[in-house]
Write an enzyme that holds these catalytic residues in place. Structure first.
Site, mmCIF file in Angstrom:
data_model
loop_
_atom_site.group_PDB
_atom_site.id
_atom_site.type_symbol
_atom_site.label_atom_id
_atom_site.label_comp_id
_atom_site.label_asym_id
_atom_site.label_seq_id
_atom_site.Cartn_x
_atom_site.Cartn_y
_atom_site.Cartn_z
ATOM 1 N N ARG A 149 54.019 36.993 49.198
ATOM 2 C CA ARG A 149 53.886 38.167 48.320
ATOM 3 C C ARG A 149 55.093 39.068 48.532
ATOM 4 O O ARG A 149 55.480 39.315 49.687
ATOM 5 C CB ARG A 149 52.591 38.904 48.680
ATOM 6 N N TYR A 161 53.677 50.944 46.753
ATOM 7 C CA TYR A 161 52.604 50.288 47.501
ATOM 8 C C TYR A 161 53.172 49.096 48.300
ATOM 9 O O TYR A 161 54.046 48.377 47.822
ATOM 10 C CB TYR A 161 51.512 49.767 46.535
ATOM 11 N N ASP A 212 51.700 42.324 43.985
ATOM 12 C CA ASP A 212 50.497 43.152 43.829
ATOM 13 C C ASP A 212 50.872 44.473 43.157
ATOM 14 O O ASP A 212 51.648 45.263 43.710
ATOM 15 C CB ASP A 212 49.902 43.415 45.231
ATOM 16 N N HIS A 214 48.666 46.796 42.491
ATOM 17 C CA HIS A 214 47.746 47.757 43.098
ATOM 18 C C HIS A 214 47.187 48.782 42.111
ATOM 19 O O HIS A 214 47.164 49.987 42.397
ATOM 20 C CB HIS A 214 48.387 48.436 44.316
ATOM 21 N N GLU A 238 48.941 40.505 40.681
ATOM 22 C CA GLU A 238 47.618 40.959 41.150
ATOM 23 C C GLU A 238 47.351 42.412 40.768
ATOM 24 O O GLU A 238 48.267 43.244 40.829
ATOM 25 C CB GLU A 238 47.630 40.806 42.682
ATOM 26 N N GLU A 264 39.788 42.343 44.590
ATOM 27 C CA GLU A 264 39.553 42.780 45.970
ATOM 28 C C GLU A 264 38.613 43.976 46.051
ATOM 29 O O GLU A 264 37.994 44.184 47.092
ATOM 30 C CB GLU A 264 40.868 43.050 46.703
ATOM 31 N N ARG A 285 39.687 37.363 43.278
ATOM 32 C CA ARG A 285 40.072 37.715 44.650
ATOM 33 C C ARG A 285 38.967 38.413 45.435
ATOM 34 O O ARG A 285 39.242 39.179 46.361
ATOM 35 C CB ARG A 285 41.332 38.610 44.624
ATOM 36 N N GLU A 341 44.769 34.916 51.110
ATOM 37 C CA GLU A 341 45.710 35.894 51.660
ATOM 38 C C GLU A 341 45.625 35.876 53.190
ATOM 39 O O GLU A 341 44.543 35.771 53.763
ATOM 40 C CB GLU A 341 45.352 37.290 51.136
ATOM 41 N N TRP A 404 45.574 54.721 43.733
ATOM 42 C CA TRP A 404 46.402 54.255 44.836
ATOM 43 C C TRP A 404 46.356 52.739 44.825
ATOM 44 O O TRP A 404 47.011 51.948 44.657
ATOM 45 C CB TRP A 404 45.870 54.731 46.212
#
Ligand code: KDG
Ligand code: MG
Length: 404
Positions: A149, A161, A212, A214, A238, A264, A285, A341, A404
């Protein structure tokens, strides 16, 4: 022969970061452990377990895993949510651990046996500059990772991030009140093709590259990012946009063939029902600890398999080694595993949670120990008491609170 639960206890420890563990012991003296960590909200799950679940567990037959899951889910009347589902997950994983120990088998055997030799994992590379990031990718390649990643600081943006502060390894939960970060999406959107181009130019196209977002983009910004990165053939992009509104992904999908991953922060199959059944994502995920344990994760994976969606479970360091161990058994045993991951825990965390799982050459294996193969050293855990820590919050440059 029933196998009644004698005792259940919550253990909270902070060997560098906070972890919540549930330990269940049966009358024949076998115990199992489950991860109950919800980063920044640890005591909510601990209290849910202590005050509302444990009293109902004593005397229940530990062998009735599915029935216990249903009892805790339907029986509470109040369904879903990260606190409830993490608490249920902790019970579920501890019970699978007990069952596999009693069967004298590694958990993946009870789950149907292995579907592959080992579990392909991806690592995190990051940098304050593109040059540091390239170095970090090279270091991870040397460790054997075949999937990496990539995250880097964005020029002119205070806080991207996934980038560490100073020289410490990346760990976002570090404020005794939430640290505030500042973000700018247009600058990020302009920067990302440059980052991806640099990685592909140096490492070629055989390395699997992940990224990612985020949750920081709107659906149309996400579509624009995915379109601009498509030529660099990412393994996945992601969390490009939040998915409380699952329909948002339809818009992204209309603009790109870049593979999309999310999940996630999900805790139920209903959080991804449309994303999966309408084939709006490629990787789901969800995590053992936050999505109801092995029992519910198997349901999500089976559903996803019907639609060609693979798994890609979250495995950041805020999920304890117990979650990692359980995830590896799950990954090995399901047909539609995609990738896992892997963010290695600190040496101290590994000491508090001794485990049978191993890493070599970009692959992990849960090991052959009976159960899920992860234990807790309670004496050592007690030497590292809980320290309050929050994830950061994020604001745009004008002060607007952002994701975030
Ligand atoms: O607690 C939050 C972290 O688990 C999350 O920020 C990590 O996004 C993450 C990832 O993909 O590992
Ligand atoms: Mg993520």
């Amino acid at each position: 022969m029933p196998n009644p639960i004698l005792e259940a206890r919550v253990i909270i420890t902070c060997p560098g970061r906070n972890f919540v563990t549930l330990k269940i012991t049966t009358t024949d003296g076998v115990y199992g452990i489950g991860d109950a960590t919800l980063n920044g909200r640890e005591f909510a799950v601990a209290a849910y377990l202590q005050e509302h679940i444990i009293p109902c567990l004593i005397g229940r037959d530990a062998d009735r895993i599915e029935d216990t899951w249903q009892y805790l889910y339907r029986g509470a009347y109040w369904r879903r949510g990260p606190v409830t589902m993490s608490a249920i997950a902790a019970v579920d994983v501890a019970l699978w651990d007990i069952k596999a120990k009693r069967a004298n088998m590694p958990l993946y055997q009870l789950l149907g046996g292995r579907c592959r030799e080992s579990v392909t994992v991806y690592a995190h590379a990051n940098g304050h500059e593109i040059s540091d990031l390239l170095e970090s990718v090279a270091q991870h390649q040397e460790l054997g990772y075949k999937a990496i990643r990539v995250q880097a600081a964005v020029p002119g943006v205070a806080d991207a991030y996934g980038v560490p502060h100073g020289d410490k390894p990346y760990e976002p939960a570090d404020g005794t009140i939430p640290r505030e970060e500042v973000w700018n999406t247009p600058k990020y959107l302009r920067f990302m093709p440059r980052l991806m181009d640099a990685v592909r130019s140096k490492f070629g196209f055989d390395l699997a590259i992940l990224h990612d977002g985020h949750h920081r983009m709107t659906p149309i910004e996400a579509a624009s990012l995915a379109k601009s990165l498509e030529e660099f053939q990412p393994f996945w992009l992601e969390d490009l946009t939040p998915a409380e509104n699952q329909d948002a992904f339809r818009l992204i999908r209309q603009h790109t063939t870049a593979p999309l991953a999310i999940g996630e922060v999900f805790n139920s199959i209903f959080d991804c029902q449309k994303l999966i059944s309408e084939q709006l994502i490629d990787y789901i995920r969800t995590t053992i600890v936050h999505a109801g344990g092995i029992t519910h994760m198997r349901r999500i994976a089976s559903f996803a398999d019907l639609y060609g969606v693979k798994t890609g479970s979250h495995g950041a360091t805020d999920l304890s080694p117990i979650c990692m161990g359980a995830a590896l058994h799950f990954d090995l045993s399901i047909p539609n595993f995609g990738i896992q991951e892997h963010m290695p825990h600190t040496a101290l965390t590994d000491e508090v949670f001794p485990h049978a799982y191993t890493f070599a050459n970009g692959l992990m294996h849960p090991g052959e120990a009976p159960g899920h193969g992860v234990d807790i050293d309670e004496t050592l855990a007690a030497k590292h008491p809980y320290k309050r820590a929050y994830l950061p919050v994020c604001r745009l440059e004008d002060g607007t609170l952002h994701n975030w």
